[in-house]
Design an enzyme around this catalytic site. Structure first.
Site: not given
Length: 712
Positions: A348-350, A352
């Protein structure tokens, strides 16, 4: 006369049948009322939610396992029972619950039979086991002897009165102050007391299937909080797992009935706590005292992006993520020896972006020969470029740690293979660890640069990284192309497994690649060890970016609309499309009517002499009319969806030739104001049924198992 009198006197002494019938029924009712049945216990654990203790019941199957183990625990003091799908262990003698795969505070466990209603949230709270046994003994006496209004005093001097089987109350003592001091009384608001878990309407969760088909590691983004309620990654992944369990019977019922599937296990990976263990002290010294809460929030969340762009802390982050996933994977196999399924990863977010960088730097090998070659190369590099451990520590002014390395028998070859976690386990502080790792990276990069040709830069910053001088077939098939351009200099660790699918939620991968100078991703590029890649995002997510336009920059096309889990579009989207189509139809019809009227007007205004024009002129006019009709039809093309008529877009091999970008459908309330729900859009994935269903569909497709009814 006397005989008659005596006969008359003797008659009433005969027993009457009616009173006998009444007395026997009353006796039966009394026996039934006085019949005692032992209470059925249920196991609970205590969890702190919003700074308040809350007792949560185990599932039925876990409670039964604990009860059976409790009955046999007399012969085994150190009995440990796995619960909640094997993610927690319960130590029966200590009555404590421990997390298996991640760090979490231990929680108290109780074998519960009696409960009383709390004073704030009206939730029932179990009595301690010893006092519950005392209550049960008193209850048994009351039922057996039919003697009620018994009063008991708890260890905390609280009063419990058993009025009858249906009315039992709990009084909290109210402290009154008089001339003699404070003394408790029974006055106060009475609280209901219940016997047995079936009488408190507790939501007992369903048990999880024992069979695990697939394992998914979930990596969080910036900060310790992962959703709008500031919950941890563990809590968010718990929600994600619960949603997946609810989706299985709704969409994979046939496979469940045929016992083809069990469940998918989701395990969180936490890297934030490791990163901030030492750096928070340094940040605290330089942080200004004003607007303290805002500065603390920035230090705890937004700075993670800057940390990842620092070569020093980037190494710490990737080492932590890779080592945690490898550690959890080995521990999972140890606890589940019969597991034969695959592994996928989600970020999720960073998180990924961290996973994407790790995957792009994995080594694709066809056999064990390349691994041996790599080990020999590493050994040669360590021998040629790195001096002895004592020389290195002296050069770095860390000679006080020589004894630590000598105690662990670490020579220069072993030092070259050490990770940040291993140095930490040896007791090396954060600062010296970073110095040692930075030194080793520089030496390794200098040695690697001698055996490689410089990277060739293409036009417009399209850079390709050259492979070694003698590439093998495996290295040629999974070469690293544009995506490694501009990556932070770090030694990316290797995973001990090959992920099947990589899922990115609300991912900034596209933005970071662009900032790093990547103009385009080669359509033939694929992740070295991972076959699938799905980029899932909410339409209002301010952090999410697309990937497909970087592969096919010359074609404009929309991302794939993720189907609703109930098999339809949301109502407001269907209404919006219907209104758009209706307005286009009205516009086209109006333009068509005006065009027809104008053409008839211009034709009648021509002179009669021009009516007898040559055939060539008529052909020219017909050609012009046909061309006008073709141009007039162009506005009508958008009336049908582009996806239905246009040919499939070739988005390269990053996802095996399939689409990569998938957009969620916004909720009706979210469509009123995009800005208002932007933050919620970035944190909505943990409870999104549509997102979970996409994961389940793609994961089970790798096993050859489809949904009951494929979604459109």
């Amino acid at each position: 006369m006397g005989s008659a009198m005596s006969a008359a006197e003797h008659q009433p002494t005969e027993p009457s049948p009616l009173p006998n019938l009444a007395s026997s029924s009353e006796a039966l009712e009394t026996d039934a009322a006085n019949k005692y049945e032992a209470v059925c216990p249920h196991w609970f654990y205590c969890k702190v939610v919003d700074s308040r203790e809350r007792w949560i019941p185990f599932s039925g199957q876990d409670s039964e396992k604990l009860e059976n183990a409790h009955k046999s625990s007399k012969y085994c003091d150190e009995l440990v029972v796995p619960t909640e799908g094997g993610r927690y262990d319960v130590h029966l003698k200590k009555r404590l619950r421990y997390a298996v795969y991640w760090e979490e505070d231990e929680s108290e466990v109780r074998r519960c039979t009696w409960f009383y209603k709390g004073d704030k949230d009206n939730r029932y709270i179990p009595y301690p086991e010893s006092f519950s046994e005392e209550l049960e003994d008193t209850y048994m006496i009351c039922v057996t002897l039919d003697e009620w209004k018994k009063k008991l005093e708890s260890p905390t001097r609280e009063i419990i009165i058993l009025h009858n089987p249906k009315l039992m109350v709990h009084y909290h003592p109210v402290t009154t102050t008089d001339d003699w001091g404070a003394s408790p009384t029974e006055q106060g608001r009475p609280r209901t007391v219940k016997r047995g878990v079936e009488n408190i309407s507790a939501e007992i969760p369903n048990g999880e299937p024992l069979q695990i088909d697939h394992l998914v590691f979930v990596v969080h983004g910036i900060g310790p909080a992962c959703d709008i309620r500031f919950r941890s990654i563990v809590q968010c992944v718990n929600d994600f797992r619960n949603v997946s369990l609810s989706m299985l019977p709704a969409h994979f019922k046939n496979a469940q009935e045929q016992q083809q599937i069990g469940r998918v296990e989701f395990l969180p990976v936490n890297w934030h706590s490791t990163l901030h263990t030492g750096v928070d002290v340094d940040l605290e010294r330089i942080t200004l005292p004003s607007i303290n809460r805002l500065r603390h929030f920035i230090n705890d969340t937004i700075l993670d992006v800057f940390f990842y762009n620092s070569s020093t802390y980037c190494q710490t982050i990737v080492d932590t993520v890779a080592s945690e996933m490898n550690r959890i994977y080995l521990l999972f196999l140890e606890r589940n020896p019969d597991f034969k399924g695959g592994v996928s990863i989600a970020g999720h977010s960073l998180g990924s972006l961290i996973l994407f960088d790790l995957l792009t730097n994995q080594k694709c090998t066809s056999d064990g020969e390349e691994d041996k070659n790599e080990e020999s190369q590493i050994s040669a590099t360590s021998q040629e470029g790195i001096g002895s451990v004592t020389d290195i520590l002296t050069e770095l002014e860390l000679s006080e740690y020589c004894s630590v390395f000598e105690k662990e028998n670490v020579d220069r070859e072993a030092l070259a293979l050490c990770t940040e976690k291993e140095l930490k386990d040896m007791g090396i502080p954060l600062g010296p660890r970073m110095k040692i790792l930075h030194y080793l990276r520089n030496k390794s990069n200098n040695q690697n640069s001698k055996g490689q040709t410089p990277a060739a830069a293409g036009e417009g910053g399209n850079v390709k990284q050259e492979v070694p001088v003698k590439p093998t077939n495996a290295e040629t098939s999974c070469r690293r192309l544009d995506v490694v351009t501009g990556q932070v200099s770090a030694n990316y660790p290797q995973l001990i497994y090959k992920p099947e699918i990589f899922f990115a939620f609300g991912s900034p991968i596209g933005m970071f690649l662009t900032v790093r100078g990547v103009k385009r991703i080669d359509p033939n590029y694929s992740l070295p060890t991972c076959k699938g890649f799905f980029n899932v995002f909410h339409p209002f997510d301010p952090v999410a970016y697309r990937i497909e336009p970087m592969i096919v920059p010359d074609v404009e096309f929309d991302p794939m609309l993720l189907p609703h889990h109930k098999g339809r579009k949301r109502m407001h989207l269907e209404l919006k499309e219907g209104l758009t189509r209706m307005s286009m139809d009205l516009k086209n019809n109006l333009l068509g009517s005006l065009r027809t009227a104008w053409q008839s007007f211009t034709r009648t205004s021509l002179p009669a002499v021009e009516a007898g024009a040559t055939g060539d002129t008529e052909q020219v006019l017909e050609a012009e009319a046909s061309s006008e009709k073709q141009t007039d039809r162009k506005p009508e093309e958008p009336t049908t969806p582009v996806k239905e008529e246009s040919a499939p877009v070739n988005v390269g091999m990053l996802n095996g030739g399939h689409r990569i970008d998938y957009v969620l459908q916004e909720k009706p309330i979210e469509s009123f104001n995009e800005y208002l729900f932007a933050l919620q859009g970035h944190l909505c994935y943990w409870e999104s049924e549509d997102t979970v269903l996409l994961l389940l569909k793609e994961i089970y497709q790798t096993m050859g198992i489809g949904m009951d009814q494929p979604l459109p």
